[in-house]
Design an enzyme around this catalytic site. Structure first.
Site, PDB file in Angstrom:
ATOM      1  CE  LYS A 254      25.619  28.708  36.838  1.00  0.00           C
ATOM      2  NZ  LYS A 254      24.990  28.613  35.512  1.00  0.00           N
TER       3      LYS A 254
ATOM      4  CG  HIS B 193      49.329  45.747  33.927  1.00  0.00           C
ATOM      5  ND1 HIS B 193      48.604  45.791  32.754  1.00  0.00           N
ATOM      6  CD2 HIS B 193      48.605  46.447  34.839  1.00  0.00           C
ATOM      7  CE1 HIS B 193      47.483  46.487  32.967  1.00  0.00           C
ATOM      8  NE2 HIS B 193      47.469  46.891  34.215  1.00  0.00           N
TER       9      HIS B 193
HETATM   10  N1   CP Z   1      46.652  50.591  36.417  1.00  0.00           N
HETATM   11  C1   CP Z   1      45.688  49.656  36.445  1.00  0.00           C
HETATM   12  O1   CP Z   1      45.888  48.522  36.041  1.00  0.00           O
HETATM   13  O2   CP Z   1      44.502  50.100  36.940  1.00  0.00           O
HETATM   14  P1   CP Z   1      43.204  49.203  37.127  1.00  0.00           P
HETATM   15  O3   CP Z   1      43.510  48.183  38.178  1.00  0.00           O
HETATM   16  O4   CP Z   1      42.119  50.177  37.546  1.00  0.00           O
HETATM   17  O5   CP Z   1      42.895  48.545  35.814  1.00  0.00           O
END
Ligand code: CP
Length: 304
Positions: A85, A135
């Site tokens: 939204k 990550h």
């Molecule tokens: N490796 C990893 O980040 O996998 P997903 O995208 O499934 O979380």
């Protein structure tokens, strides 16, 4: 000293903090191997997962990790939330704060989104993948997998092969592993290498050169959705020049391992036989991902 700290990346994380997380992960893995999934370590804590991008492994393992430790876990499905939204990330974060959230786990397509949230809310933040930036929890589980297999990280020879340009996994692994003096080699089509990457790690001329003498062969997902942009001529060509096969893996060191963060495009970046082969740690990485996220949640919310 991770209590009360957000986890945004490995570039700025100290080597000692990484060691603390890996040591705690070892303890958590022991619990998992004994099927202990109902602890009260995080009883009374509230965790929210907020994923603006798709995920299977990261999201499920964070949710299970926090539930196994006794936290209350809520998962916001961005597709059906008020984000649709027009609610801003900041307002979503402040809403979660008002609900007395202790920890927000966020995945976002914009690099820096977790750091922005962290600056503006009271809850702690874990970066579960931001754009092409970092990550960190994937790299921590990768490092745990390597340390568990080899007993150390120092001096390991690690080949990272695949779409390095778009890979937050590659970046976090490079930052983390280099703190332990691991020797990293990279290989990818030129179009899938970010500018200036040679300053971080050497780039090989062939997949054979990358794999030869390596302890760890880490394949990265080829993002087929980007193929429309013509980043390499065809999938067939990619397999021929960049794919990891049983024959090519013979060039790695004795006792070498094959890793992949998942999801895998079988028979593209890695031969299907290799995915299920003896060198593969791909399923072990998933288990270790659960343990590392238990360790992180415990260290951040409860301390050592
Ligand atoms: N490796 C990893 O980040 O996998 P997903 O995208 O499934 O979380």
């Amino acid at each position: 000293m991770l209590k009360g700290k957000s986890i945004l990346g490995l570039q700025d994380m100290s080597k000692q903090d990484i060691i603390t997380i890996l040591d705690e992960t070892k303890i958590m893995k022991k619990h998992l191997l004994k099927d202990e999934k109902a602890m009260d370590t995080l009883k009374g804590k509230s965790v929210v997962t907020l994923f603006y991008e798709n995920s299977t492994r990261t999201r499920t393992s964070f949710e299970n990790a926090c539930k196994f430790l006794g936290a209350n876990v809520t998962s916001i499905s961005v597709a059906t939330s008020s984000v649709n939204k027009g609610e801003s990330l900041l307002d979503t974060g402040k809403t979660l704060d008002a609900m007395r959230t202790d920890l927000v786990v966020i995945r976002h397509s914009m690099s820096g989104a977790p750091a922005y949230l962290d600056k503006n809310i009271n809850a702690l933040v874990v970066n579960a993948g931001d754009g092409m930036h970092e990550h960190p929890t994937q790299a921590l589980l990768d490092m745990f997998t390597m340390r568990e297999h080899f007993g150390k990280l120092e001096g390991l020879k690690v080949a990272i092969i695949g779409d390095i340009k778009h890979s937050r996994v590659a970046r976090s692994n490079i930052y983390g592993l280099q703190k332990f003096d691991a020797q990293i080699k990279l290989f990818a089509p030129n179009t899938l290498l970010p500018q200036g990457i040679q300053q971080l790690a050497p780039v090989c001329e062939s997949v054979e050169e990358a794999i030869a003498g390596s302890d760890v062969v880490m394949a990265l997902r080829i993002q087929l959705e980007r193929q429309q942009k013509g980043l390499f001529p065809s999938v067939g060509e990619y397999v021929k020049f960049y794919g990891i096969t049983e024959e090519r893996l013979k060039l790695a060191n004795d006792n070498a391992i094959l890793m992949h963060p998942g999801p895998v495009n079988r028979n593209v970046e890695v031969d299907s036989a290799c995915v299920d082969g003896e060198m593969s740690k791909i399923n072990e990485q998933v288990l270790n991902g659960l343990a590392v996220r238990m360790a992180l949640a415990k260290l951040m919310l409860k301390g050592e």
